[in-house]
Design a protein around this motif. Structure first.
Motif, PDB file in Angstrom:
ATOM      1  N   ASN A 107     -64.742  17.835  62.629  1.00 13.21           N
ATOM      2  CA  ASN A 107     -63.608  17.880  61.715  1.00 13.21           C
ATOM      3  C   ASN A 107     -63.409  16.459  61.213  1.00 13.21           C
ATOM      4  OD1 ASN A 107     -60.704  17.470  60.948  1.00 13.21           O
ATOM      5  ND2 ASN A 107     -60.589  19.665  61.369  1.00 13.21           N
ATOM      6  N   THR A 108     -63.331  16.262  59.903  1.00 14.09           N
ATOM      7  CA  THR A 108     -63.361  14.912  59.349  1.00 14.09           C
ATOM      8  C   THR A 108     -61.991  14.257  59.191  1.00 14.09           C
ATOM      9  OG1 THR A 108     -63.366  15.799  57.099  1.00 14.09           O
ATOM     10  CG2 THR A 108     -65.505  15.313  58.084  1.00 14.09           C
ATOM     11  N   GLN A 109     -60.934  14.901  59.665  1.00 15.77           N
ATOM     12  CA  GLN A 109     -59.638  14.220  59.622  1.00 15.77           C
ATOM     13  C   GLN A 109     -59.596  13.172  60.743  1.00 15.77           C
ATOM     14  OE1 GLN A 109     -57.533  13.889  57.544  1.00 15.77           O
ATOM     15  NE2 GLN A 109     -55.493  13.540  58.339  1.00 15.77           N
ATOM     16  N   TYR A 110     -59.102  11.967  60.416  1.00 15.31           N
ATOM     17  CA  TYR A 110     -59.021  10.871  61.384  1.00 15.31           C
ATOM     18  C   TYR A 110     -57.557  10.526  61.618  1.00 15.31           C
ATOM     19  CZ  TYR A 110     -63.989   9.754  60.455  1.00 15.31           C
ATOM     20  OH  TYR A 110     -65.353   9.782  60.318  1.00 15.31           O
ATOM     21  N   PHE A 164     -63.668   5.294  40.419  1.00 11.50           N
ATOM     22  CA  PHE A 164     -62.517   6.197  40.294  1.00 11.50           C
ATOM     23  C   PHE A 164     -62.214   6.960  41.596  1.00 11.50           C
ATOM     24  CE2 PHE A 164     -64.494   5.925  36.059  1.00 11.50           C
ATOM     25  CZ  PHE A 164     -63.437   5.395  35.352  1.00 11.50           C
ATOM     26  N   ALA A 165     -63.043   6.786  42.618  1.00 14.74           N
ATOM     27  CA  ALA A 165     -62.878   7.568  43.853  1.00 14.74           C
ATOM     28  C   ALA A 165     -61.645   7.109  44.621  1.00 14.74           C
ATOM     29  CB  ALA A 165     -64.122   7.427  44.725  1.00 14.74           C
ATOM     30  N   PRO A 166     -60.727   8.036  44.945  1.00 11.65           N
ATOM     31  CA  PRO A 166     -59.535   7.654  45.716  1.00 11.65           C
ATOM     32  C   PRO A 166     -59.854   7.551  47.205  1.00 11.65           C
ATOM     33  CG  PRO A 166     -59.490   9.999  45.284  1.00 11.65           C
ATOM     34  CD  PRO A 166     -60.728   9.469  44.600  1.00 11.65           C
ATOM     35  N   LYS A 167     -58.975   6.913  47.921  1.00 11.13           N
ATOM     36  CA  LYS A 167     -59.086   6.886  49.383  1.00 11.13           C
ATOM     37  C   LYS A 167     -58.559   8.197  49.962  1.00 11.13           C
ATOM     38  CE  LYS A 167     -58.273   1.939  50.170  1.00 11.13           C
ATOM     39  NZ  LYS A 167     -57.316   0.969  50.739  1.00 11.13           N
ATOM     40  N   ALA A 168     -59.018   8.502  51.160  1.00  8.81           N
ATOM     41  CA  ALA A 168     -58.418   9.607  51.908  1.00  8.81           C
ATOM     42  C   ALA A 168     -57.003   9.202  52.311  1.00  8.81           C
ATOM     43  CB  ALA A 168     -59.255   9.921  53.137  1.00  8.81           C
ATOM     44  N   GLU A 169     -56.165  10.209  52.550  1.00  7.83           N
ATOM     45  CA  GLU A 169     -54.769   9.917  52.904  1.00  7.83           C
ATOM     46  C   GLU A 169     -54.672   9.070  54.165  1.00  7.83           C
ATOM     47  OE1 GLU A 169     -52.022  10.488  51.110  1.00  7.83           O
ATOM     48  OE2 GLU A 169     -53.427  11.178  49.560  1.00  7.83           O
ATOM     49  N   ALA A 207     -52.951   5.228  54.571  1.00 11.35           N
ATOM     50  CA  ALA A 207     -51.868   4.952  55.508  1.00 11.35           C
ATOM     51  C   ALA A 207     -52.106   3.695  56.333  1.00 11.35           C
ATOM     52  CB  ALA A 207     -51.666   6.153  56.437  1.00 11.35           C
ATOM     53  N   ILE A 208     -53.373   3.302  56.511  1.00  5.34           N
ATOM     54  CA  ILE A 208     -53.655   2.185  57.421  1.00  5.34           C
ATOM     55  C   ILE A 208     -54.395   1.032  56.749  1.00  5.34           C
ATOM     56  CG2 ILE A 208     -53.580   3.539  59.544  1.00  5.34           C
ATOM     57  CD1 ILE A 208     -56.523   3.938  59.398  1.00  5.34           C
ATOM     58  N   THR A 209     -54.576   1.102  55.430  1.00  6.45           N
ATOM     59  CA  THR A 209     -55.191  -0.007  54.698  1.00  6.45           C
ATOM     60  C   THR A 209     -54.329  -0.332  53.486  1.00  6.45           C
ATOM     61  OG1 THR A 209     -56.578   1.450  53.326  1.00  6.45           O
ATOM     62  CG2 THR A 209     -57.512   0.703  55.422  1.00  6.45           C
ATOM     63  N   ASP A 210     -54.721  -1.357  52.767  1.00  8.23           N
ATOM     64  CA  ASP A 210     -53.999  -1.762  51.561  1.00  8.23           C
ATOM     65  C   ASP A 210     -54.107  -0.662  50.507  1.00  8.23           C
ATOM     66  OD1 ASP A 210     -52.941  -2.913  49.334  1.00  8.23           O
ATOM     67  OD2 ASP A 210     -54.295  -4.630  49.282  1.00  8.23           O
ATOM     68  N   GLU A 211     -53.001  -0.053  50.180  1.00 10.05           N
ATOM     69  CA  GLU A 211     -53.020   1.099  49.271  1.00 10.05           C
ATOM     70  C   GLU A 211     -53.482   0.708  47.867  1.00 10.05           C
ATOM     71  OE1 GLU A 211     -50.181   4.920  48.078  1.00 10.05           O
ATOM     72  OE2 GLU A 211     -49.529   3.467  49.578  1.00 10.05           O
ATOM     73  N   ALA A 212     -53.283  -0.554  47.504  1.00 10.29           N
ATOM     74  CA  ALA A 212     -53.688  -1.004  46.170  1.00 10.29           C
ATOM     75  C   ALA A 212     -55.199  -1.177  46.063  1.00 10.29           C
ATOM     76  CB  ALA A 212     -52.991  -2.317  45.834  1.00 10.29           C
ATOM     77  N   GLU A 213     -55.852  -1.303  47.217  1.00 11.01           N
ATOM     78  CA  GLU A 213     -57.300  -1.479  47.258  1.00 11.01           C
ATOM     79  C   GLU A 213     -57.988  -0.138  47.037  1.00 11.01           C
ATOM     80  OE1 GLU A 213     -59.904  -3.709  50.615  1.00 11.01           O
ATOM     81  OE2 GLU A 213     -58.909  -1.856  51.252  1.00 11.01           O
ATOM     82  N   SER A 214     -59.017  -0.101  46.182  1.00  9.52           N
ATOM     83  CA  SER A 214     -59.734   1.146  45.933  1.00  9.52           C
ATOM     84  C   SER A 214     -60.658   1.469  47.104  1.00  9.52           C
ATOM     85  CB  SER A 214     -60.561   1.040  44.652  1.00  9.52           C
ATOM     86  OG  SER A 214     -61.667   0.147  44.855  1.00  9.52           O
ATOM     87  N   GLN A 215     -61.136   2.719  47.135  1.00  9.65           N
ATOM     88  CA  GLN A 215     -62.082   3.098  48.185  1.00  9.65           C
ATOM     89  C   GLN A 215     -63.349   2.235  48.093  1.00  9.65           C
ATOM     90  OE1 GLN A 215     -64.994   6.749  49.567  1.00  9.65           O
ATOM     91  NE2 GLN A 215     -63.237   7.292  48.319  1.00  9.65           N
ATOM     92  N   LEU A 216     -63.810   1.979  46.881  1.00  9.90           N
ATOM     93  CA  LEU A 216     -65.011   1.153  46.718  1.00  9.90           C
ATOM     94  C   LEU A 216     -64.775  -0.260  47.234  1.00  9.90           C
ATOM     95  CD1 LEU A 216     -67.860   0.651  45.691  1.00  9.90           C
ATOM     96  CD2 LEU A 216     -66.909   0.280  43.397  1.00  9.90           C
ATOM     97  N   GLU A 217     -63.656  -0.841  46.889  1.00  8.54           N
ATOM     98  CA  GLU A 217     -63.350  -2.198  47.365  1.00  8.54           C
ATOM     99  C   GLU A 217     -63.262  -2.242  48.886  1.00  8.54           C
ATOM    100  OE1 GLU A 217     -60.737  -3.848  43.563  1.00  8.54           O
ATOM    101  OE2 GLU A 217     -59.758  -2.649  45.137  1.00  8.54           O
ATOM    102  N   MET A 218     -62.640  -1.232  49.460  1.00  8.53           N
ATOM    103  CA  MET A 218     -62.519  -1.169  50.918  1.00  8.53           C
ATOM    104  C   MET A 218     -63.899  -1.117  51.570  1.00  8.53           C
ATOM    105  SD  MET A 218     -60.807   1.878  53.248  1.00  8.53           S
ATOM    106  CE  MET A 218     -62.126   3.027  52.813  1.00  8.53           C
TER     107      MET A 218
END
Length: 341
Positions: free
Chosen positions: A183-186, A51-56, A60-71
């Protein structure tokens, strides 16, 4: 003692799960002159829920449909690859490090042996994780993105086995811990870097400090080194055009080489907190400083005044600081114009 900033070339997951690319990143980091190349070790299923979402920035730079776990499953290496990477580091002559993101990965890396355990920002409030790192007994580099000073202090107390509320087994002291401002923003906006917080961490918490840099470019890392960072960590990639979440906020091989060279120049130039005349500039004192000389021809016995003496280079005669002593005295001999008095 001459400063030597520990430079960590953060490969992270910029190998995209490709072992040969990871091996090439080891060689690139060694050629750039970094002290360590660092990876990220994880069993994604133990770190990220379904259920974990990706960071914004990841969306923006990966497949939005892909989950954080899948990535993360796609870009992490299997645990069995890290022993070979450590052996390659030893072969080419660079330190090996990897950040564990779960308890199984801590065990693996403890078995391989590292000079430091690197704790990522996201684990600074993970009590079981911190206890396991503390029990390993290895010096710690602690990143502190998204953290308050109180949270950092709690983590330090747990790592050193001295927290009154959260007991842990540890032989570590504060001398074994280096805290990295982060700072963890990339990428991190320059206005959010707050680099001077490094000084507060050092003074308030009594630990060595450094900086984990997620800005674009190398300028902030150089500023951190100049401000006394004992460790500088910077993400690098073989190419910013590669797919993946961290490439665009990373530097390329030629920039990593420049970063290392510049930090080494900063290390050499900081010196000690004392103003001295250096050996290299001492010969220039005669050339650049001035002396009291004859403004015009002067006869022996003539009174020296502002009309017949002046101040010019070179500086191997009477110092102009003695001007008041010289004015009003008699010339001890004849002087030609420009001759040292």
């Amino acid at each position: 003692m001459k400063k030597h900033t520990i430079i960590i070339a953060e490969a992270g997951v910029n190998h995209n799960g490709d072992l040969e690319m990871a091996r090439e990143m080891v060689r690139v980091a060694r050629q750039a002159g970094a002290d360590y190349v660092k990876f990220q070790t994880a069993v994604p299923e133990l770190v990220i829920s379904t259920f974990a979402p990706k960071a914004e920035y990841q969306k923006a730079i990966t497949d939005e449909a892909e989950s954080q776990l899948e990535m993360c499953k796609a870009i992490h290496l299997p645990l069995s690859d890290y022993a070979g990477l450590k052996s390659l580091c030893e072969e080419v002559g660079i330190g090996f490090m990897s950040t564990p993101f779960d308890l199984v990965s801590i065990d693996l890396l403890a078995g391989l042996g590292q000079d430091y355990f690197k704790v990522p920002s996201g684990e600074i409030t993970n009590l079981p994780y911190l206890r396991k790192i503390a029990a390993a007994g290895c010096p710690v580099i602690l990143s502190t993105g998204m953290s308050t000073l109180d949270e950092i202090e709690d983590a330090i107390l747990i790592l050193t086995g001295s927290h009154p509320k959260y007991p842990s087994e540890s032989t570590l002291t504060r001398d074994d811990i280096t805290v990295l401002h982060c700072n963890t923003q990339y990428p991190t906006p320059y206005g959010d870097v707050n680099l001077l917080a490094m000084q507060e961490i050092r003074e308030r918490l009594g630990v060595r400090t450094g900086y984990s840099d997620h800005t674009q470019g190398i300028e902030v890392s150089l500023a951190a080194a100049a401000l006394g960072a004992e460790v500088v960590e910077k993400h690098f990639t073989l190419s910013r055009t590669l797919p993946g979440p961290d490439h665009k906020a990373s530097i390329e091989p030629h920039e990593l080489r420049l970063l290392v060279d510049c930090i080494r120049h900063i290390d050499a130039s900081l010196g000690e907190p004392h103003k001295v005349v250096s050996d290299s500039e001492r010969p220039n004192m005669t050339v650049a400083r001035k002396s009291i000389v004859a403004r015009r021809a002067i006869k022996k016995g003539e009174t020296l005044t502002e009309d017949n003496i002046t101040i010019k280079r070179p500086g191997n005669g009477i110092s102009p600081m003695r001007w008041d002593e010289v004015i009003g005295t008699a010339a001890s001999r004849d002087y030609a114009p420009d001759e040292l008095i």
